[in-house]
Enzyme design. Structure first.
Site, short mmCIF file in Angstrom:
data_model
loop_
_atom_site.label_atom_id
_atom_site.label_comp_id
_atom_site.label_asym_id
_atom_site.label_seq_id
_atom_site.Cartn_x
_atom_site.Cartn_y
_atom_site.Cartn_z
N GLN A 1 -57.42 47.94 -61.42
CA GLN A 1 -58.05 49.27 -61.45
C GLN A 1 -58.53 49.51 -62.90
OE1 GLN A 1 -57.81 51.25 -58.16
NE2 GLN A 1 -57.65 49.03 -57.86
N ALA B 1 -56.16 60.14 -54.82
CA ALA B 1 -56.30 58.68 -54.92
C ALA B 1 -57.55 58.30 -55.73
CB ALA B 1 -56.36 58.07 -53.53
N HIS B 2 -57.68 56.98 -55.94
CA HIS B 2 -58.73 56.46 -56.80
C HIS B 2 -60.14 56.77 -56.28
CE1 HIS B 2 -58.37 52.31 -54.53
NE2 HIS B 2 -58.52 53.34 -53.73
N ASN B 3 -61.04 56.99 -57.26
CA ASN B 3 -62.46 57.22 -57.01
C ASN B 3 -62.76 58.50 -56.23
OD1 ASN B 3 -62.22 53.95 -57.07
ND2 ASN B 3 -64.14 54.64 -57.97
#
Length: 344
Positions: free
Chosen positions: A198, A239-241
């Protein structure tokens, strides 16, 4: 400090009913009122307390009709809840801020810390980090390498900002919150799961408040965004993005899966779950424990899994509670139908 009812009314644009010279020096809930305290009444469920409260002054809505006289001095305003929020903000701003760098804090040689900051014992500010003026970095908080922190931010104990992430001005991170931990990215293989690095960051814009033990994950690439004015309660997972739009608020235990875009001015109740790779429009209100598997258009109030409008939801719940009774009726009808067929 002590203020009269008249002084408070002038501060918040209210109208005094009763003794304008009544003085207060503290706040109290209306049901726990005491002499010298100011309380407020905005929920009609608590109206009966106004006739017995010991508080010296009570803020009430302009529209509230009382059945008989009350012992307290009243200040009528358009919105009592908003008015008490303004008073609490003013009260909080009067508290003296800590300043200075504790000798037990660690600040890397290449880091910069602005004027009028407080850095508590065992706080850590990493290489190349930039902390703006007027910030409060409490004990055991961590500002990672190359992190940027704007002006007047507060990082409470054990808040952690991972490397390279960016915080705007007037951001508050409560105890135990984690900004920039790895997103949950793993590729399945015959041997197990390979971690997907990441390599992105988290960007938090101005005037954001993030509750205790809330986590905002760094993106796989690019950035996870928490836009201006967002307020996240305790124990929220982003969460990511993901991209959370301006002035959106989320209650405790909300979970947002990866690569989801949430619009502006949304309100999510506790334990709402949002699937990944979808879009939630602006001004969407979701009731507690709603599960959202797909995108939602703007300007809706929904509840349930999958979400439906509140009228339909509560009708469905009423039917659901009658299912055992309806099932018995169906069984009885089936039995009678079978008997009629057997006589043919």
């Amino acid at each position: 400090m002590e203020f009269t009812a008249q002084q408070i009314a002038q501060m918040i644009g209210g109208r005094v009913e009763g003794n304008p010279e009544a003085t207060v020096n503290s706040f109290a809930k209306i049901e726990e009122g005491r002499q010298g305290a100011i309380s407020f009444l905005s929920n009609t469920k608590y109206t009966h307390y106004i006739y017995e409260t010991k508080s010296s002054v009570v803020l009430i809505d302009e529209s509230l009709k009382l059945e008989h006289e009350v012992p307290a001095t009243l200040i009528r305003v358009k919105n009592a809840y908003e008015a008490v929020a303004r008073l609490l903000q003013a009260y909080d701003s009067m508290k003296p801020k800590k300043k200075g760098i504790d000798p037990l804090a660690f600040i890397a040689p290449t880091a910069t810390v602005g004027d009028d900051c407080y850095v508590g014992a065992f706080a850590y500010i990493g290489e190349g980090a930039k902390v703006g003026k007027g910030c409060q970095i409490y004990p055991h908080a961590v500002v990672g390498d190359n992190v940027t922190v704007g002006d007047d931010c507060i990082l409470y104990p054990n808040a952690v900002v991972y490397h390279d992430c960016r915080l705007g001005s007037r951001v508050t991170l409560h105890a135990g919150s984690v900004i920039g931990a790895d997103g949950f990215g793993f590729a399945p293989t015959p041997q197990g799961y390979d971690k997907i690095p990441q390599i992105g960051i988290v960007t938090i814009e101005d005037d954001v408040e993030i509750g205790a033990n809330t986590c905002v994950d760094r993106s796989t690439m690019g950035s996870t965004y928490i836009r201006k004015g967002v307020k996240l309660d305790n124990l929220v997972q982003v969460a990511h993005n993901t991209d959370i739009g301006q002035n959106t608020v989320m209650s405790a235990q909300v979970g947002i899966a990866g690569s989801t875009k949430v619009g502006e001015w949304c309100m999510f109740g506790g334990q709402v779950g949002i699937a990944g790779h979808i879009t939630i429009g602006d001004h969407v209100n979701l009731g507690a424990q709603s599960g959202v598997p797909g995108s939602i258009e703007s300007n809706q109030t929904l509840i349930g899994t999958p979400p439906m409008n509140t009228r339909g939801y509560f009708k469905s719940q009423a039917i659901f509670q009658r299912l055992p009774e309806l099932y018995k009726q169906i069984q009885q009808l089936q039995k009678e139908l079978d008997e009629l067929k057997s006589k043919e």
